[in-house]
Scaffold this motif. Structure first.
Motif, PDB file in Angstrom:
ATOM      1  N   ALA A 168       0.831  -1.204   0.000  1.00 23.26           N
ATOM      2  CA  ALA A 168       0.000   0.000   0.000  1.00 23.26           C
ATOM      3  C   ALA A 168       0.866   1.255   0.000  1.00 23.26           C
ATOM      4  O   ALA A 168       0.581   2.225  -0.724  1.00 23.26           O
ATOM      5  N   ILE A 169       1.913   1.251   0.797  1.00 24.97           N
ATOM      6  CA  ILE A 169       2.814   2.412   0.846  1.00 24.97           C
ATOM      7  C   ILE A 169       3.522   2.590  -0.482  1.00 24.97           C
ATOM      8  O   ILE A 169       3.678   3.713  -0.992  1.00 24.97           O
ATOM      9  N   TRP A 170       3.958   1.473  -1.095  1.00 29.62           N
ATOM     10  CA  TRP A 170       4.628   1.589  -2.398  1.00 29.62           C
ATOM     11  C   TRP A 170       3.681   2.170  -3.444  1.00 29.62           C
ATOM     12  O   TRP A 170       4.066   3.052  -4.214  1.00 29.62           O
ATOM     13  N   VAL A 171       2.460   1.691  -3.466  1.00 27.52           N
ATOM     14  CA  VAL A 171       1.478   2.196  -4.431  1.00 27.52           C
ATOM     15  C   VAL A 171       1.206   3.676  -4.191  1.00 27.52           C
ATOM     16  O   VAL A 171       1.124   4.470  -5.135  1.00 27.52           O
ATOM     17  N   ASP A 172       1.072   4.060  -2.922  1.00 29.57           N
ATOM     18  CA  ASP A 172       0.793   5.464  -2.627  1.00 29.57           C
ATOM     19  C   ASP A 172       1.948   6.357  -3.075  1.00 29.57           C
ATOM     20  O   ASP A 172       1.725   7.413  -3.681  1.00 29.57           O
ATOM     21  N   ARG A 173       3.172   5.938  -2.808  1.00 30.34           N
ATOM     22  CA  ARG A 173       4.334   6.772  -3.122  1.00 30.34           C
ATOM     23  C   ARG A 173       4.659   6.804  -4.606  1.00 30.34           C
ATOM     24  O   ARG A 173       5.165   7.816  -5.110  1.00 30.34           O
ATOM     25  N   ASN A 174       4.395   5.724  -5.320  1.00 28.90           N
ATOM     26  CA  ASN A 174       4.846   5.618  -6.705  1.00 28.90           C
ATOM     27  C   ASN A 174       3.741   5.716  -7.755  1.00 28.90           C
ATOM     28  O   ASN A 174       4.055   5.873  -8.944  1.00 28.90           O
ATOM     29  N   ILE A 175       2.491   5.604  -7.342  1.00 30.52           N
ATOM     30  CA  ILE A 175       1.397   5.674  -8.311  1.00 30.52           C
ATOM     31  C   ILE A 175       0.374   6.739  -7.925  1.00 30.52           C
ATOM     32  O   ILE A 175       0.003   7.581  -8.741  1.00 30.52           O
ATOM     33  N   VAL A 176      -0.082   6.729  -6.675  1.00 28.46           N
ATOM     34  CA  VAL A 176      -1.101   7.693  -6.255  1.00 28.46           C
ATOM     35  C   VAL A 176      -0.528   9.109  -6.205  1.00 28.46           C
ATOM     36  O   VAL A 176      -1.163  10.063  -6.668  1.00 28.46           O
ATOM     37  N   GLN A 177       0.677   9.275  -5.670  1.00 29.00           N
ATOM     38  CA  GLN A 177       1.296  10.590  -5.604  1.00 29.00           C
ATOM     39  C   GLN A 177       1.887  10.958  -6.966  1.00 29.00           C
ATOM     40  O   GLN A 177       2.569  10.154  -7.593  1.00 29.00           O
ATOM     41  N   GLU A 178       1.633  12.172  -7.385  1.00 27.77           N
ATOM     42  CA  GLU A 178       2.011  12.610  -8.730  1.00 27.77           C
ATOM     43  C   GLU A 178       3.518  12.534  -8.963  1.00 27.77           C
ATOM     44  O   GLU A 178       3.968  12.047 -10.006  1.00 27.77           O
ATOM     45  N   PHE A 218      -6.454  10.507 -11.445  1.00 27.14           N
ATOM     46  CA  PHE A 218      -6.537  10.512  -9.990  1.00 27.14           C
ATOM     47  C   PHE A 218      -7.232  11.758  -9.473  1.00 27.14           C
ATOM     48  O   PHE A 218      -7.093  12.114  -8.316  1.00 27.14           O
ATOM     49  N   ALA A 219      -7.985  12.436 -10.357  1.00 21.38           N
ATOM     50  CA  ALA A 219      -8.689  13.644  -9.934  1.00 21.38           C
ATOM     51  C   ALA A 219      -9.739  13.306  -8.889  1.00 21.38           C
ATOM     52  O   ALA A 219     -10.335  12.231  -8.897  1.00 21.38           O
ATOM     53  N   ALA A 220      -9.965  14.233  -7.985  1.00 21.84           N
ATOM     54  CA  ALA A 220     -10.992  14.036  -6.955  1.00 21.84           C
ATOM     55  C   ALA A 220     -12.373  14.068  -7.605  1.00 21.84           C
ATOM     56  O   ALA A 220     -12.550  14.583  -8.696  1.00 21.84           O
ATOM     57  N   ALA A 221     -13.317  13.465  -6.939  1.00 26.01           N
ATOM     58  CA  ALA A 221     -14.682  13.417  -7.467  1.00 26.01           C
ATOM     59  C   ALA A 221     -15.181  14.827  -7.749  1.00 26.01           C
ATOM     60  O   ALA A 221     -15.047  15.727  -6.944  1.00 26.01           O
ATOM     61  N   GLY A 222     -15.746  14.990  -8.940  1.00 27.08           N
ATOM     62  CA  GLY A 222     -16.286  16.285  -9.306  1.00 27.08           C
ATOM     63  C   GLY A 222     -15.321  17.158 -10.071  1.00 27.08           C
ATOM     64  O   GLY A 222     -15.705  18.198 -10.595  1.00 27.08           O
ATOM     65  N   ALA A 245     -16.450  11.716 -21.700  1.00 29.08           N
ATOM     66  CA  ALA A 245     -16.943  10.408 -21.216  1.00 29.08           C
ATOM     67  C   ALA A 245     -15.833   9.423 -21.023  1.00 29.08           C
ATOM     68  O   ALA A 245     -15.794   8.687 -20.052  1.00 29.08           O
ATOM     69  N   ASP A 246     -14.861   9.395 -21.957  1.00 30.19           N
ATOM     70  CA  ASP A 246     -13.784   8.427 -21.832  1.00 30.19           C
ATOM     71  C   ASP A 246     -12.949   8.691 -20.594  1.00 30.19           C
ATOM     72  O   ASP A 246     -12.527   7.773 -19.897  1.00 30.19           O
ATOM     73  N   SER A 247     -12.662   9.969 -20.328  1.00 26.99           N
ATOM     74  CA  SER A 247     -11.823  10.293 -19.180  1.00 26.99           C
ATOM     75  C   SER A 247     -12.502   9.944 -17.867  1.00 26.99           C
ATOM     76  O   SER A 247     -11.851   9.771 -16.856  1.00 26.99           O
ATOM     77  N   ALA A 248     -13.836   9.877 -17.872  1.00 26.57           N
ATOM     78  CA  ALA A 248     -14.563   9.608 -16.643  1.00 26.57           C
ATOM     79  C   ALA A 248     -14.750   8.117 -16.401  1.00 26.57           C
ATOM     80  O   ALA A 248     -15.046   7.721 -15.292  1.00 26.57           O
ATOM     81  N   THR A 249     -14.612   7.308 -17.419  1.00 20.79           N
ATOM     82  CA  THR A 249     -14.938   5.893 -17.257  1.00 20.79           C
ATOM     83  C   THR A 249     -13.769   4.954 -17.517  1.00 20.79           C
ATOM     84  O   THR A 249     -13.889   3.760 -17.273  1.00 20.79           O
ATOM     85  N   LEU A 274     -10.847   0.501  -9.923  1.00 17.29           N
ATOM     86  CA  LEU A 274      -9.826   0.002  -9.000  1.00 17.29           C
ATOM     87  C   LEU A 274      -8.868   1.123  -8.602  1.00 17.29           C
ATOM     88  O   LEU A 274      -8.474   1.227  -7.430  1.00 17.29           O
ATOM     89  N   ILE A 275      -8.499   1.967  -9.567  1.00 22.87           N
ATOM     90  CA  ILE A 275      -7.612   3.095  -9.281  1.00 22.87           C
ATOM     91  C   ILE A 275      -8.252   4.031  -8.258  1.00 22.87           C
ATOM     92  O   ILE A 275      -7.585   4.520  -7.340  1.00 22.87           O
ATOM     93  N   GLU A 276      -9.534   4.296  -8.420  1.00 23.61           N
ATOM     94  CA  GLU A 276     -10.228   5.175  -7.481  1.00 23.61           C
ATOM     95  C   GLU A 276     -10.215   4.590  -6.066  1.00 23.61           C
ATOM     96  O   GLU A 276     -10.049   5.320  -5.081  1.00 23.61           O
ATOM     97  N   GLN A 277     -10.384   3.280  -5.957  1.00 23.72           N
ATOM     98  CA  GLN A 277     -10.346   2.632  -4.648  1.00 23.72           C
ATOM     99  C   GLN A 277      -8.940   2.654  -4.065  1.00 23.72           C
ATOM    100  O   GLN A 277      -8.748   2.909  -2.869  1.00 23.72           O
ATOM    101  N   VAL A 278      -7.947   2.417  -4.925  1.00 21.11           N
ATOM    102  CA  VAL A 278      -6.554   2.436  -4.471  1.00 21.11           C
ATOM    103  C   VAL A 278      -6.177   3.814  -3.950  1.00 21.11           C
ATOM    104  O   VAL A 278      -5.499   3.951  -2.923  1.00 21.11           O
ATOM    105  N   ALA A 279      -6.621   4.869  -4.643  1.00 24.89           N
ATOM    106  CA  ALA A 279      -6.308   6.232  -4.225  1.00 24.89           C
ATOM    107  C   ALA A 279      -6.854   6.532  -2.834  1.00 24.89           C
ATOM    108  O   ALA A 279      -6.279   7.335  -2.085  1.00 24.89           O
ATOM    109  N   VAL A 280      -7.958   5.887  -2.470  1.00 30.14           N
ATOM    110  CA  VAL A 280      -8.567   6.105  -1.156  1.00 30.14           C
ATOM    111  C   VAL A 280      -7.876   5.297  -0.077  1.00 30.14           C
ATOM    112  O   VAL A 280      -7.575   5.806   1.017  1.00 30.14           O
TER     113      VAL A 280
END
Length: 282
Positions: free
Chosen positions: A23-33, A108-112, A118-122, A165-171
């Protein structure tokens, strides 16, 4: 009772660590820009990927409104030349980095805050607009005719299920830090409660080696799962393949560190056990 508490604490610590480290690796290397850009930046230096990426960028330029129809065919060799030389331009590294940053913010944009496209949202998308702008600027200089570069040029890299899955990982990925603290407390409790601390070291070392093996299997499974889907776009599939390989390699160094840590703890526990046994026999 103390031995039981110690054993439970070791198991709990291993379970928490098994989840916390990935989880820490994913946060540092994928979730964080910044981590994502650092991980993916070398992909832009791959010759095959550069060639496909440049062709896609030039293909995203709209010449219809700026160049009369009779001259459009004559401009085609110029477009091909621009695609061949794009990656050699001084502005290419900065454009590629900006491409990664825009793509990360898009996925990884926040909701809203996700664009209405459409493609970027799905789905998972790669926005190569900065590269398109770089190519358009080069061609405009040669033609003396201003060419319009779109604000977004999206390439689908993953499917909607992977976007979810990306949205869940970001959380949930940031929770890995709390789990790591919990694992440290559990291991400390195990040492304090143990009657023979060398057994805690041995058990933790063996467990760490087993967890490292599970991480390796999990990394391989995740890579195969991601690569099992095709977007139908050659550039996107090439990016996905190279990014998955870079991610597996990056996490592989953490797996190795975990295995080495387990081996050190196991060795230290055995040494302390032998020394303690020798002292008791005297």
């Amino acid at each position: 009772m103390r031995s039981f508490v110690s054993a439970v604490a070791v198991v709990l610590g291993l379970l928490l660590a098994a989840v916390a480290v990935p989880a820490i690796w994913v946060d540092r290397n994928i979730v964080q820009e910044e981590g994502f850009v650092a991980l993916a930046a070398p992909l832009g230096k791959d010759p095959t990927f550069q060639k496909r990426l440049a062709a896609a960028a030039v293909g995203g330029i709209d010449t219809g409104g700026a160049i009369p129809g009779p001259l459009a065919e004559a401009v085609r060799p110029l477009l091909e030349s621009a695609a061949a030389s794009l990656t050699g331009l001084p502005g290419y590294p900065a454009a590629w980095e900006e491409t990664l940053r825009k793509s990360h913010r898009l996925n990884f944009a926040a909701a809203g805050t996700v664009p209405s496209d459409a493609d970027s949202a799905t789905s998972i998308t790669l926005d190569v607009a900065p590269l398109v702008a770089l190519a358009a600027g080069q061609i405009s200089e040669r033609l003396g005719v201003p060419l319009e570069a779109p604000e977004q040029t999206l390439l689908t890299v993953g499917q909607s299920s992977q976007r979810q899955l990306i949205e869940q990982v970001a959380v949930y990925a940031p929770l890995g830090y709390s789990m790591a603290v919990g694992a440290g407390i559990a291991f400390l409790l195990a040492l304090v409660a143990a009657r023979r601390r060398w057994k805690v070291l041995v058990g933790t070392g063996l467990g760490a080696l087993g967890v490292a093996g599970l991480w390796s299997l999990g990394s391989r499974w995740a890579s195969d799962a991601v690569m099992g889907t095709a977007s139908g776009n050659e550039v996107a599939d090439l990016f996905k393949r190279e990014f998955v390989a870079a991610s597996a390699s990056g996490f592989g160094s953490w797996i190795l560190a975990g295995a080495v840590t387990g081996a050190v703890l196991l060795g230290a526990g055995l040494v302390f056990g032998l020394l303690g046994g020798a002292a008791r026999r005297r």
